[in-house]
Structure formats: C-alpha cells, structure tokens
Design a protein around this motif. Structure first.
Motif, PDB file in Angstrom:
ATOM      1  N   LEU A 180       6.627   1.478   5.443  1.00 43.95           N
ATOM      2  CA  LEU A 180       7.626   1.667   6.281  1.00 43.95           C
ATOM      3  C   LEU A 180       7.868   3.108   6.587  1.00 43.95           C
ATOM      4  N   GLY A 181       7.349   3.853   5.610  1.00 42.10           N
ATOM      5  CA  GLY A 181       7.395   5.374   5.916  1.00 42.10           C
ATOM      6  C   GLY A 181       8.501   5.777   4.950  1.00 42.10           C
ATOM      7  N   GLU A 182       9.059   5.180   4.031  1.00 39.05           N
ATOM      8  CA  GLU A 182      10.233   5.167   3.466  1.00 39.05           C
ATOM      9  C   GLU A 182       9.799   5.726   2.153  1.00 39.05           C
ATOM     10  N   ILE A 183      10.366   6.897   1.536  1.00 44.67           N
ATOM     11  CA  ILE A 183       9.966   7.491   0.227  1.00 44.67           C
ATOM     12  C   ILE A 183      10.419   6.625  -0.992  1.00 44.67           C
ATOM     13  N   VAL A 184       9.529   5.963  -1.789  1.00 44.86           N
ATOM     14  CA  VAL A 184      10.003   5.006  -2.820  1.00 44.86           C
ATOM     15  C   VAL A 184      10.294   5.758  -4.110  1.00 44.86           C
ATOM     16  N   ALA A 185       9.655   6.990  -4.388  1.00 44.45           N
ATOM     17  CA  ALA A 185       9.736   7.708  -5.579  1.00 44.45           C
ATOM     18  C   ALA A 185       9.381   8.940  -5.331  1.00 44.45           C
ATOM     19  N   LYS A 186      10.059  10.139  -5.858  1.00 49.46           N
ATOM     20  CA  LYS A 186       9.651  11.655  -5.948  1.00 49.46           C
ATOM     21  C   LYS A 186       9.536  12.001  -7.182  1.00 49.46           C
ATOM     22  N   ALA A 187       8.652  12.864  -7.661  1.00 49.44           N
ATOM     23  CA  ALA A 187       8.381  13.152  -8.951  1.00 49.44           C
ATOM     24  C   ALA A 187       7.758  14.800  -9.065  1.00 49.44           C
ATOM     25  N   GLU A 188       7.725  15.008 -10.190  1.00 52.31           N
ATOM     26  CA  GLU A 188       7.082  16.348 -10.680  1.00 52.31           C
ATOM     27  C   GLU A 188       6.526  16.508 -11.923  1.00 52.31           C
ATOM     28  N   THR A 189       5.717  17.112 -12.144  1.00 49.33           N
ATOM     29  CA  THR A 189       5.048  17.319 -13.489  1.00 49.33           C
ATOM     30  C   THR A 189       4.836  19.032 -13.643  1.00 49.33           C
ATOM     31  N   ASN A 190       5.357  19.514 -14.728  1.00 50.53           N
ATOM     32  CA  ASN A 190       5.096  20.962 -15.258  1.00 50.53           C
ATOM     33  C   ASN A 190       3.635  20.865 -15.967  1.00 50.53           C
ATOM     34  N   TRP A 191       2.838  21.490 -15.411  1.00 51.00           N
ATOM     35  CA  TRP A 191       1.400  21.673 -16.426  1.00 51.00           C
ATOM     36  C   TRP A 191       1.502  23.084 -16.810  1.00 51.00           C
ATOM     37  N   VAL A 250       0.732  -1.154  -0.043  1.00 47.25           N
ATOM     38  CA  VAL A 250      -0.064   0.023  -0.076  1.00 47.25           C
ATOM     39  C   VAL A 250       0.895   1.077  -0.011  1.00 47.25           C
ATOM     40  N   ILE A 251       0.744   2.130  -1.086  1.00 49.03           N
ATOM     41  CA  ILE A 251       1.477   3.274  -1.174  1.00 49.03           C
ATOM     42  C   ILE A 251       0.709   4.701  -0.800  1.00 49.03           C
ATOM     43  N   GLU A 252       1.309   5.146   0.233  1.00 47.82           N
ATOM     44  CA  GLU A 252       0.622   6.554   0.128  1.00 47.82           C
ATOM     45  C   GLU A 252       1.146   7.627  -0.833  1.00 47.82           C
ATOM     46  N   ALA A 253       0.261   8.213  -1.505  1.00 56.02           N
ATOM     47  CA  ALA A 253       0.652   9.263  -2.371  1.00 56.02           C
ATOM     48  C   ALA A 253       0.586  10.717  -1.913  1.00 56.02           C
ATOM     49  N   ARG A 254       1.369  11.471  -2.131  1.00 59.98           N
ATOM     50  CA  ARG A 254       1.387  12.851  -1.857  1.00 59.98           C
ATOM     51  C   ARG A 254       1.413  13.878  -2.693  1.00 59.98           C
ATOM     52  N   THR A 255       0.768  14.856  -3.024  1.00 57.86           N
ATOM     53  CA  THR A 255       0.996  15.945  -3.884  1.00 57.86           C
ATOM     54  C   THR A 255       0.754  17.239  -3.631  1.00 57.86           C
ATOM     55  N   SER A 280       1.285  30.815 -16.492  1.00 57.04           N
ATOM     56  CA  SER A 280       0.365  29.736 -17.560  1.00 57.04           C
ATOM     57  C   SER A 280       0.922  28.572 -17.000  1.00 57.04           C
ATOM     58  N   THR A 281       1.544  28.307 -16.060  1.00 53.80           N
ATOM     59  CA  THR A 281       1.930  26.894 -15.924  1.00 53.80           C
ATOM     60  C   THR A 281       2.043  26.705 -14.289  1.00 53.80           C
ATOM     61  N   ALA A 282       1.956  25.713 -13.963  1.00 54.72           N
ATOM     62  CA  ALA A 282       2.062  25.093 -12.400  1.00 54.72           C
ATOM     63  C   ALA A 282       3.148  23.863 -12.340  1.00 54.72           C
ATOM     64  N   LEU A 283       3.785  23.941 -11.178  1.00 52.39           N
ATOM     65  CA  LEU A 283       4.895  22.856 -10.834  1.00 52.39           C
ATOM     66  C   LEU A 283       4.204  22.026  -9.680  1.00 52.39           C
ATOM     67  N   ARG A 284       3.820  20.838 -10.122  1.00 53.73           N
ATOM     68  CA  ARG A 284       3.280  19.956  -8.991  1.00 53.73           C
ATOM     69  C   ARG A 284       4.223  18.913  -8.671  1.00 53.73           C
ATOM     70  N   LYS A 285       4.244  18.813  -7.292  1.00 47.72           N
ATOM     71  CA  LYS A 285       5.402  17.581  -6.791  1.00 47.72           C
ATOM     72  C   LYS A 285       4.566  16.649  -6.279  1.00 47.72           C
ATOM     73  N   TYR A 286       5.175  15.431  -6.215  1.00 46.20           N
ATOM     74  CA  TYR A 286       4.574  14.333  -5.691  1.00 46.20           C
ATOM     75  C   TYR A 286       5.758  13.302  -4.814  1.00 46.20           C
ATOM     76  N   GLU A 287       5.058  12.635  -3.783  1.00 52.03           N
ATOM     77  CA  GLU A 287       6.012  11.755  -3.343  1.00 52.03           C
ATOM     78  C   GLU A 287       5.196  10.505  -2.967  1.00 52.03           C
ATOM     79  N   PHE A 288       5.786   9.436  -2.862  1.00 57.79           N
ATOM     80  CA  PHE A 288       5.395   8.141  -2.788  1.00 57.79           C
ATOM     81  C   PHE A 288       6.102   7.331  -1.775  1.00 57.79           C
TER      82      PHE A 288
END
Length: 152
Positions: free
Chosen positions: A98-109, A73-78, A86-94
């Motif tokens: 165990l509370g470990e970050i398994v991935a970090k991400a970002e999208t430029n919208w 089960v992965i907790e996703a945060r954004t 005219s843009t937005a930078l959205r960030k994510y953590e998965f």
C-alpha cells in the motif's frame, strides 16, 4: 542520494508466534540488502577478502511501525547515510504494497582488518565506490539493477 531497492516475499518461515514477521527476519533482511547494495557498489565478499577487510555490525536500531503478515510483498530500501573514518551509518525502510512504511531501521557498521581483527580506516576505494553509486551519474544503472530485483 541513490537508494538501493529490492523486494522480499513474506513466507511461512518468516512468521513468529504472534502471526506477523519476526524481529529476527528484519535483521536478516537488513543484512541481505546491505550485502546486495555492497555488491552493486563493486564490493562483494571476494573483493573485501582480497583486501583483508570487511564490515561488522556494531549496533542495529529498528522502529516497527506496522505489522507485516504472511504473503505480503515488502519493498526494502537502503542507503549509506554517512561514512566516517572507520564507520558507516546505513539506513533502511521497509514498505508494504500500500506504500506504507512498516519499519525504519539503521545499522552502524565498523570497518575492520580481517587479519588483525582490529578497526581500520575505510579504504579510499570503498568510500569512492559507495560515493560513486550515490551520485546521479549512476542512478540510471542502479535503477535498471533494482527494477529487475527478484521476488525472494
């Protein structure tokens, strides 16, 4: 900054030939949580269409830190880190169980007009509603919304 959270259950269809979550699944989760967060800010698909606007992804960046496997089960945060003209930078953590970050991400919208298909300035109402969600006065409501996030 108010972080929007939800959970994703890793199911068989999320697993690739290397027996871990597929790269494509992370993109899907990023899209899904971005839409959920936008809905929570008061901007669902219907409202965007009524205002002849929408967001489209320009770039994605994902830093894979740990593998994720079936039945986790992965907790996703954004959160929206920055809204420009005219843009937005959205960030994510998965995060794993165990509370470990398994991935970090970002999208430029990029914000576009759906009638002209051209980039346009982010509507003031969109900016205000996203900023309102980020403010501390809305933290309690957002926490309630996020605490009951269904396991998908």
């Amino acid at each position: 900054m108010q972080i929007f959270k939800t959970h994703f259950n890793v199911m068989a269809e999320h697993i690739d030939a290397n027996n871990h979550v597929s790269n494509i699944v992370y993109i899907k989760w990023m899209q899904d949580i971005a839409v959920m967060h936008s809905d929570a800010c008061g901007w669902d698909t219907k409202r965007y269409h009524q205002n002849h606007c929408t967001w489209v992804a320009k770039t994605h960046f994902i830093d894979y830190i740990k593998q994720v496997f079936l039945n986790e089960v992965i907790e996703a945060r954004t959160w929206v880190d920055e809204i420009k003209r005219s843009t937005a930078l959205r960030k994510y953590e998965f995060i794993n169980q165990l509370g470990e970050i398994v991935a970090k991400a970002e999208t430029n919208w990029v914000f576009i007009n759906t009638e002209t298909q051209r980039i346009q300035r982010v509507l003031p109402e969109v900016r205000e509603d996203f900023e309102r969600f980020r403010s501390s006065e809305y933290n309690q409501a957002a926490d309630l919304l996020n605490s009951d996030a269904p396991l998908l």
